[in-house]
Design an enzyme around this catalytic site. Structure first.
Site, short mmCIF file in Angstrom:
data_model
loop_
_atom_site.label_atom_id
_atom_site.label_comp_id
_atom_site.label_asym_id
_atom_site.label_seq_id
_atom_site.Cartn_x
_atom_site.Cartn_y
_atom_site.Cartn_z
N GLU A 28 25.92 -93.79 8.94
CA GLU A 28 25.97 -94.16 10.35
C GLU A 28 27.37 -94.44 10.89
O GLU A 28 27.62 -94.32 12.08
CB GLU A 28 25.09 -95.39 10.61
CG GLU A 28 25.63 -96.68 10.02
CD GLU A 28 24.76 -97.89 10.36
OE1 GLU A 28 23.53 -97.80 10.20
OE2 GLU A 28 25.33 -98.92 10.78
N HIS A 78 21.56 -98.90 15.12
CA HIS A 78 21.90 -100.25 14.62
C HIS A 78 21.85 -101.26 15.78
O HIS A 78 22.81 -101.97 16.06
CB HIS A 78 23.28 -100.24 13.96
CG HIS A 78 23.39 -101.30 12.89
ND1 HIS A 78 23.85 -101.04 11.63
CD2 HIS A 78 23.10 -102.62 12.89
CE1 HIS A 78 23.84 -102.14 10.91
NE2 HIS A 78 23.37 -103.12 11.66
N ARG A 90 20.09 -101.90 5.84
CA ARG A 90 21.31 -101.10 5.68
C ARG A 90 20.91 -99.69 5.28
O ARG A 90 19.99 -99.50 4.47
CB ARG A 90 22.23 -101.70 4.59
CG ARG A 90 22.98 -102.95 5.02
CD ARG A 90 24.02 -102.67 6.12
NE ARG A 90 24.73 -103.86 6.55
CZ ARG A 90 24.39 -104.66 7.56
NH1 ARG A 90 23.29 -104.38 8.26
NH2 ARG A 90 25.12 -105.69 7.89
N ASP A 108 16.68 -98.08 11.96
CA ASP A 108 17.73 -98.66 12.82
C ASP A 108 19.08 -98.49 12.15
O ASP A 108 20.11 -98.80 12.75
CB ASP A 108 17.45 -100.15 13.07
CG ASP A 108 18.43 -100.73 14.08
OD1 ASP A 108 18.59 -100.14 15.16
OD2 ASP A 108 19.06 -101.77 13.77
P1 NAI Z 1 18.76 -113.20 3.74
O1 NAI Z 1 19.95 -113.37 2.85
O2 NAI Z 1 18.20 -114.38 4.45
O3 NAI Z 1 17.57 -112.52 2.91
C1 NAI Z 1 17.75 -111.45 2.03
C2 NAI Z 1 16.67 -111.51 0.98
O4 NAI Z 1 16.83 -110.38 0.13
C3 NAI Z 1 16.76 -112.77 0.10
O5 NAI Z 1 15.51 -113.41 0.03
C4 NAI Z 1 17.20 -112.22 -1.25
O6 NAI Z 1 16.68 -112.96 -2.33
C5 NAI Z 1 16.60 -110.82 -1.20
N1 NAI Z 1 17.20 -109.92 -2.17
C6 NAI Z 1 18.46 -109.94 -2.69
N2 NAI Z 1 18.59 -108.96 -3.62
C7 NAI Z 1 17.41 -108.32 -3.66
C8 NAI Z 1 16.92 -107.24 -4.45
N3 NAI Z 1 17.68 -106.63 -5.36
N4 NAI Z 1 15.64 -106.84 -4.23
C9 NAI Z 1 14.84 -107.46 -3.33
N5 NAI Z 1 15.25 -108.50 -2.58
C10 NAI Z 1 16.51 -108.92 -2.74
O7 NAI Z 1 19.17 -112.05 4.77
P2 NAI Z 1 18.54 -111.74 6.21
O8 NAI Z 1 19.24 -112.55 7.23
O9 NAI Z 1 17.07 -111.81 6.12
O10 NAI Z 1 19.02 -110.23 6.41
C11 NAI Z 1 18.52 -109.17 5.60
C12 NAI Z 1 19.35 -107.93 5.83
O11 NAI Z 1 19.17 -107.48 7.16
C13 NAI Z 1 20.87 -108.17 5.73
O12 NAI Z 1 21.32 -108.04 4.40
C14 NAI Z 1 21.44 -107.09 6.60
O13 NAI Z 1 21.75 -105.97 5.78
C15 NAI Z 1 20.30 -106.72 7.55
N6 NAI Z 1 20.60 -106.98 8.95
C16 NAI Z 1 20.48 -105.94 9.85
C17 NAI Z 1 20.73 -106.14 11.20
C18 NAI Z 1 20.58 -105.04 12.21
O14 NAI Z 1 21.04 -105.18 13.35
N7 NAI Z 1 19.93 -103.93 11.88
C19 NAI Z 1 21.18 -107.46 11.68
C20 NAI Z 1 21.21 -108.49 10.66
C21 NAI Z 1 20.94 -108.24 9.35
#
Ligand code: NAI
Length: 331
Positions: free
Chosen positions: A259, A291, A230, A254
């Site tokens: 954005e 994105h 993000r 990305d």
């Molecule tokens: P997920 O929920 O599987 O993993 C997120 C990880 O971040 C978890 O292990 C969590 O413990 C950790 N986390 C939470 N708070 C934290 C902090 N303060 N410091 C460090 N780590 C922390 O999520 P996933 O599926 O891996 O997605 C990650 C991010 O990717 C999403 O939140 C979303 O913002 C972004 N995303 C971007 C996309 C794009 O098209 N550019 C598409 C899908 C997701």
């Protein structure tokens, strides 16, 4: 009949949702984003379906609730665009927690390789029959240290990709995975030791501007920053200054904190108002995609299937496994 109003609907959304439609659904696709001006279009629908840059703020929540809307189906994983505190008890917010971690992780690596091997420059040169290699020198990933922030679904796939390149991977997560072979370090250690940093954590109050003036100071000279999570995880001004001072070697973005005003739209014939974005794009060592990391055929299919599954589960059972609640997941 379950009537769903889609906002910010693009061609690829229309194709994938129409492909997965079942007889109980009726769809209406609106090209416009959901705003206070357009929220009245939801009148007469059962569900509103939105994407990452539709801002579900207090005003919009009030308008939707006034029109009898009870369900907002996010066709994305992140939900930082929803005022969950205010929507609590008024709207049910459903999301797609995972659709293809591979899509995002592979895009992160694609951006990195493009940047450090100057593919974006070489592509333009050879199209103009310029076969000079001057200023195209890159560096090997093999043996370099990758710092991964957030070791969830996407972060873990990205770690495996990096290991395939022979990189040394260190990671930070607020909630480290148990029983994994991930080499966790503190956030400060990650800033200090990494040659490249890739962000895969959600945007929360805590992670807002995780990359800022102070953290950039701790990083190695020449650090490469990848952000596919993000935009607001990175303070754009600090990034800009870091690049101008040559401390940051490259940025692969990305996502961008402002954005929502530009991404997903064609401004090629317009004067861009956002000076920070325009300046970032002007640097030879910054790559911006709009994105796009999620955009694979597999991910679109999963998004459509899960979104429709979320809605039917909620309407049949009065609950949904993918509902998000205020503070339930730390945001
Ligand atoms: P997920 O929920 O599987 O993993 C997120 C990880 O971040 C978890 O292990 C969590 O413990 C950790 N986390 C939470 N708070 C934290 C902090 N303060 N410091 C460090 N780590 C922390 O999520 P996933 O599926 O891996 O997605 C990650 C991010 O990717 C999403 O939140 C979303 O913002 C972004 N995303 C971007 C996309 C794009 O098209 N550019 C598409 C899908 C997701």
């Amino acid at each position: 009949m379950i009537k769903v109003a889609f906002f910010d609907a693009k061609d690829y959304d229309i194709t994938s949702f129409n492909k997965n439609i079942t007889p109980e659904f009726e769809f209406k696709f609106f090209e416009t984003k959901l705003t206070t001006d357009t929220a009245l279009l939801a009148n007469g629908f059962d569900v509103v379906c939105v994407f990452v840059n539709d801002n579900i703020n207090k005003d919009i929540i009030d308008i939707l609730v006034d029109q009898g809307i009870k369900i907002v189906a996010l066709r994305c994983a992140g939900y930082n665009n929803v005022d969950l505190k205010y929507s609590s008890g008024k709207l049910h917010i459903l999301r797609v927690p995972a659709y293809s971690p591979y899509a995002v992780a592979e895009h992160a690596m694609a951006l990195l390789l493009t940047s450090i091997r100057r593919i974006h420059k070489a592509y333009i040169r050879t199209r103009d029959f310029n076969f000079s290699l001057t200023e195209l020198t890159g560096f090997d990933l093999h043996g370099k240290t990758m710092g991964v922030v957030g070791t969830g679904r996407i972060g873990r796939v990205f770690i495996n990709i990096c290991k395939g390149f022979g990189m040394n991977v260190i990671a930070y997560d607020k909630f480290p995975a148990k029983d994994s072979d991930i080499n966790y370090v503190t956030l400060d250690e990650l800033f200090e030791k990494s040659d490249i940093i890739s962000l895969h954590c959600p945007l929360t109050d805590e992670t807002y501007h995780l990359v800022n003036k102070d953290s950039v100071e701790k990083m190695k000279k020449g650090i490469v920053i990848i952000n596919t999570s993000r935009g607001a995880l990175v303070d754009s001004q600090a990034l800009l200054q870091g690049i101008k001072s040559r401390k940051i070697g490259a940025a692969c973005l990305d996502v961008y904190e402002e954005e929502s005003n530009v991404f997903f739209n064609n401004f090629s014939g317009h004067i861009i108002e956002d000076d920070v974005l325009a300046r970032l794009i002007s640097f030879p060592n910054v790559i911006v995609t709009s994105h796009q990391a999620f955009l694979t055929a597999e991910a679109l299919e999963n998004i459509a299937k899960t979104t429709l599954g979320n809605i039917t589960q909620f309407l049949k059972e009065g609950k949904c496994d993918n509902e998000v609640f205020y503070k339930s997941e730390g945001y």
